[in-house]
Design an enzyme around this catalytic site. Structure first.
Site, PDB file in Angstrom:
ATOM      1  N   ASP A  14     163.252 -43.346  65.615  1.00 38.70           N
ATOM      2  CA  ASP A  14     162.857 -43.027  64.254  1.00 38.70           C
ATOM      3  C   ASP A  14     161.351 -43.213  64.100  1.00 38.70           C
ATOM      4  OD1 ASP A  14     165.523 -42.638  63.691  1.00 38.70           O
ATOM      5  OD2 ASP A  14     165.812 -44.673  62.914  1.00 38.70           O
ATOM      6  N   LYS A  15     160.775 -42.523  63.141  1.00 36.90           N
ATOM      7  CA  LYS A  15     159.338 -42.579  62.907  1.00 36.90           C
ATOM      8  C   LYS A  15     158.835 -44.023  62.822  1.00 36.90           C
ATOM      9  CE  LYS A  15     155.810 -41.343  59.486  1.00 36.90           C
ATOM     10  NZ  LYS A  15     155.541 -40.669  58.186  1.00 36.90           N
TER      11      LYS A  15
END
Length: 304
Positions: free
Chosen positions: A139-140
Site C-alpha cells: 500500500d502507498k
C-alpha cells in the site's frame, strides 16, 4: 497501442465468476469496469470471449486488453530509492511510506515505477507498460521490502512463490490497545465493503484469508505486533487487525479517527522477506530496519 494484462487465476479463484475473479486480481479495477471490459470483448479466458458469469478454474488464463484512452507515457523520475540488493534477475527495494507502487486512474508520475525506470535498467514486462517489474504490491503508506523482477523468467518464478506462499514476508505493525494472546491466527474472509466499495472488510462472502500474529512488545495502550500472511488479500493485515479490535496506528482508513501521534500513514512495515532465487534456487533472506518515524513512536512509548 492498447495495454494487455495477463492474469493466471490461482486456487482461491476456483469456482468464482469471471467478473468477480478479475476484480480481485486487478486491485485497481471496480467490478463494473471488469464487467464492461468483458461485455466489450476485451477479456479472453483461455483464448475465448466469455460472459461475466462464466466460472473460472485454477490455472485459467485471462488476457485483458485495455482501451488506450490517452497515451500512457511513463517517464523515469529521480525519486530516491533504497535498493537493498540487485542482480541480473531481480532487485529488493525498501519502499518508503507515501510512495504509490504503480500508476493508476490516469496518473503516470511520482510512483515507484517511475523511480525504477530511472534507477534500474531492465524490468520484466509481464504486467504490461504500466507495471514493469512489479511482482507484488505494498500500500502507498506501507513501508518496507518488496521484490522487483528484471526479466520474465524471474517474474514468473517470484510470482509463483508469492502465490504458493513459499516466499515468506514478515510485517511489523503497531496496533491500538493491548493484545492479550501472545500469538494467534485470524481466519476471516475479506472482500469489498458493503457500505464503501473503496474499502475492504471482513464479509461472509469474501475470499478466504488467514493471518498469523505474534505479540512482540506490549505498551500501556498499544502493542507492537509481528504479522505473517498465509494468504494475500488486499489490505489483509489492516483489515484483520481491525477485525481483531486492534487497528493499526495511523491507519485513517481502517483505524481510529482520532490518532495520538501525528503520522502520515499507518505504522505497518514489511520487515523481512525470504525467497528462492529464480535462477540459482539459492535461498535468500533480507531484513530492513523500522523507519525513523516508526522508531520515534516506539521511543516515546518506551518512556511512558
Amino acid at each position: 497501442m492498447s495495454e494487455v494484462l495477463t492474469v493466471v487465476f490461482q486456487e482461491d479463484s476456483d469456482g468464482d465468476r469471471l467478473d468477480a475473479a478479475l476484480c480481485d486480481a486487478l486491485e485497481d479495477f471496480s467490478r463494473a469496469r471488469c464487467q464492461k471490459l468483458i461485455k466489450d470483448g476485451g477479456v479472453l479466458l483461455n483464448g475465448k470471449t466469455e460472459k461475466a458469469s462464466k466460472t473460472v478454474r485454477c490455472g485459467d488464463v485471462a488476457k485483458i486488453t485495455l482501451p488506450q484512452l490517452q497515451p500512457a507515457v511513463l517517464l523515469p523520475q529521480d525519486i530516491p530509492l533504497d535498493i537493498v540488493y540487485q542482480d541480473a534477475f531481480l532487485a529488493v527495494i525498501n519502499k518508503q511510506q507515501g510512495l504509490t507502487v504503480h500508476p493508476a486512474n490516469g496518473v503516470y508520475t511520482d510512483t515507484l515505477v517511475n523511480a525504477l525506470l530511472f534507477h534500474i535498467k531492465d524490468l520484466s514486462g509481464i504486467n504490461g507498460d504500466i507495471r514493469p517489474g512489479i511482482v507484488h504490491r505494498l500500500d502507498k503508506d506501507t513501508s518496507g521490502l518488496m521484490l522487483v523482477a528484471k526479466n520474465d523468467l524471474a517474474h514468473k518464478s517470484l510470482a509463483e512463490q508469492i502465490a504458493t506462499k513459499t516466499c515468506k514476508r514478515i510485517y511489523y505493525a503497531l496496533v491500538e490497545g493491548v493484545v492479550k494472546p501472545d500469538c494467534g491466527v485470524i481466519e476471516q474472509p475479506i472482500g469489498r465493503s458493503k457500505t464503501d466499495r473503496k474499502k475492504m472488510a471482513v464479509v461472509p462472502d469474501g475470499k478466504y484469508a488467514k493471518t498469523f500474529y505474534t505479540v512482540l512488545q506490549r505498551y500501556e495502550n498499544f502493542t507492537l505486533m509481528k504479522f505473517q500472511l498465509a494468504t494475500g488479500r488486499t489490505h489483509q493485515i489492516r483489515v484483520h487487525a481491525k477485525f481483531l479490535g486492534h487497528p493499526v496506528v495511523g491507519d485513517l482508513t481502517y483505524g481510529y479517527k482520532n490518532q495520538k501521534f501525528q503520522l502520515k500513514g499507518q505504522l505497518l512495515h514489511s520487515k523481512e522477506i525470504s525467497f528462492a532465487h529464480p535462477k540459482t534456487s539459492e535461498q535468500m533472506s533480507f531484513e530492513s530496519e523500522l523507519p525513523d518515524y516508526f522508531q520515534k513512536v516506539l521511543s516515546v512509548l518506551n518512556k511512558i
